[in-house]
Design an enzyme around this catalytic site. Structure first.
Site, short mmCIF file in Angstrom:
data_model
loop_
_atom_site.label_atom_id
_atom_site.label_comp_id
_atom_site.label_asym_id
_atom_site.label_seq_id
_atom_site.Cartn_x
_atom_site.Cartn_y
_atom_site.Cartn_z
N ASP A 1 53.62 42.75 40.15
CA ASP A 1 53.45 43.87 39.23
C ASP A 1 52.40 43.36 38.26
OD1 ASP A 1 53.52 45.60 37.03
OD2 ASP A 1 55.58 46.19 37.49
N HIS A 2 51.16 43.82 38.43
CA HIS A 2 50.08 43.15 37.70
C HIS A 2 50.18 43.33 36.19
CE1 HIS A 2 48.27 47.13 38.08
NE2 HIS A 2 47.53 46.81 37.04
N HIS B 1 55.67 49.44 36.25
CA HIS B 1 55.03 48.89 35.05
C HIS B 1 55.80 49.22 33.77
CE1 HIS B 1 51.98 48.29 37.95
NE2 HIS B 1 51.42 49.47 37.87
#
Ligand code: NAD
Length: 489
Positions: A178-179, A241
């Site tokens: 999950d950047h 996110h």
């Protein structure tokens, strides 16, 4: 920095993500010495490329981020190799295994194997099954799996995917990307909270009125329309996110700052998130879809979008936690496309003093005390600010807002690794702090599925917001109902 030893096998080596993010990230780790002699990258995909063609492609992608100094390009691409491979063909894995074994000998990687799945998610389970059945797991080095998003499209599919992966890899070998967790200021939330008495002692329902999380995009769906129309903002942004950022804001202090403890606290926070009934979901969630923009295109007329699409390009919600710390404190979250700006921030709104003793002072009728707001700026300019009330200079006694600000310098920004670089590094080092655990993902999906189900059974009045605004008016009403408003209007 300790040098990492591993063979990295990349599925999806000709893909967009690999070219734009993964090769530049690995090259940066190489330039900085985290990767040196004892590593190899083995790219795979269906294209019949040679090693040389692959190296030329890698070179092209790293050229965009850095000048070639001291022959670093050459030195890096000497570690890059390619194997044509169809992930659905078990026999191809035998050849892949041979190549990995050769690279292990050649580069002295101590049989450490990292597999990176950067492909359409429908292949994730197949690849994992073949890695096991064709004997690609190392007996004496580490085996790790890095896996791209999305992790399922609802709880059931995520559970199925997790089952397939865990037949080959243990939970502690799986690194789910999950950047947002690779962003400097998202990681800074813990330092801000647990490193500061002045913050953490106030971090609860006694002093905080509400918390707002905004992930605002100024672009439309662009070339991802086909994917996006099947997904929507709830799946694409909220389930992953937003939930990850919210978990870091809401969690209790971990016993120690280690991946196990942190993930445990985040999982607990998400377990305490109130799971809405369908009625509550309908009342506490707002969806939106953008209407005609400058080029006179609304979402329904974008290339690749169904002309009658009811996919949401905007979500706002009120979340509640059933925990002592957060009793009665709403978390308002929102995200959307084609909004007024491109930014990500968290606004922590404190309660007003119980008594405004200045309201009797001379001249004060023009000024009321404001709520203190602590803002964590995540993108594009990392920093914090805190608004206070201060005395206005001069005769009489009036208060006015004063703002304390801290922003990262250009020098600090230059030192901040890109999210993918940081996450690649962490996975290679075996640190899973900044990856989502199965328990977190499961809870986030179960929460989101209720809303999805309500929405899928009702037709919304779309489109309902104008590009360049902060979304539909219902999102303002969501807060107005509680006597509140968005900090960023
Ligand atoms: P892409 O379509 O550009 O690349 C897919 C890759 O898979 C290609 O290398 C293709 O050759 C390979 N491939 C397809 N079928 C194959 C088969 N049967 N056998 C072997 N190889 C096969 O995809 P992408 O945009 O690079 O995305 C990769 C992953 O990253 C996806 O999970 C996506 O959701 C995720 N992701 C991408 C982005 C992005 O910006 N591109 C952002 C976030 C997440």
């Amino acid at each position: 920095s300790t040098e990492i030893k591993a063979v990295i096998t990349l599925f999806g080596a000709t893909g967009d993500l690999a070219k734009r993010k993964l090769y530049p990230s690995l090259f940066n780790l190489f330039r900085k010495g985290f990767l040196a002699d004892n590593f190899a990258l083995l790219g795979t995909s269906r294209s019949a490329w040679s090693d040389e063609e692959f190296q030329a492609n890698v070179r092209e992608s790293i050229q965009k981020i850095a000048e070639d100094k001291d022959g670093q390009y050459d030195a890096f691409v000497k570690h890059c190799f390619y194997q044509p491979h169809d992930v659905t063909n078990p026999e191809h894995y035998d050849k892949l295994n041979d190549r990995i074994a050769d690279l292990e000998t050649k580069f002295g990687t101590e049989n450490n194997r990292l597999f990176y799945m950067s492909m359409a998610p429908r292949f994730f389970g197949t690849i994992a099954a073949n890695i096991k059945s064709q004997g690609l797991l190392s007996d004496d080095g580490f085996n790790r799996l890095v896996i791209e998003k999305p992790f399922g499209r609802d709880f059931e599919s995520a559970k199925q995917l997790n089952k397939e992966l865990t037949e080959t890899f243990d939970e502690n070998q799986i690194y789910r990307i999950d950047h947002y967790l690779g962003k400097e200021m998202v990681q800074n939330i813990s330092a801000l909270r647990f490193g500061n008495t002045a913050i953490e002692s106030l971090w609860n329902h006694r002093y905080i009125d509400n918390i707002q999380v905004t992930l605002s995009e100024d672009m439309g769906v662009e070339e991802r329309a086909g994917y996006y129309d099947q997904s929507g903002a709830l799946r694409d942004m909220v389930q992953n996110h937003i939930m990850q950022v919210v978990a870091q804001l809401a969690m209790e202090q971990p016993l120690t700052f280690t991946d196990q403890e942190i993930r445990e606290e985040k999982a607990k926070a998400l377990r305490s998130l109130r799971k809405y009934t369908p009625q509550e979901a309908a009342a506490n969630f707002v969806r939106g879809q953008y209407a005609a923009g400058d080029n006179n295109n609304d979402y329904r007329h974008e290339d690749g979008v169904d002309p009658e699409s009811i996919t949401e390009t905007y979500v706002a919600a009120k979340l509640s936690f059933d925990s002592e710390r957060w009793a009665g404190v709403p978390f308002y979250v929102r995200t959307g496309k084609l909004l007024a700006g491109k930014f990500t921030r968290v606004d922590v709104v404190f309660k007003k003093p119980l008594l405004d003793i200045f309201s009797n002072a001379a001249n004060s009728h023009e000024q009321k005390l404001n709520q203190n707001v602590l803002t964590i700026y995540i993108d594009p300019k990392p920093g914090f600010s805190l608004t206070l009330n201060a005395k206005k200079v001069g005769q009489g006694y009036t208060t006015e807002p004063a703002m304390l600000e801290f922003f990262h310098s250009d020098e600090q920004k230059a030192l901040s690794p890109e999210p993918y670089e940081r996450l690649f590094h962490d996975a290679l080092e075996g640190n899973s702090t900044n990856f989502a655990s199965w328990s977190e993902i499961a809870d986030a999906w179960q929460f989101v599925d209720v809303i999805r189900d309500v929405w899928d059974h009702e037709s919304p009045e779309f489109p309902n917001y104008t590009p360049g605004t902060m979304g539909p008016k219902e999102a303002d009403e969501l807060l107005a109902r509680d006597g509140r408003e968005w900090v960023v209007k």
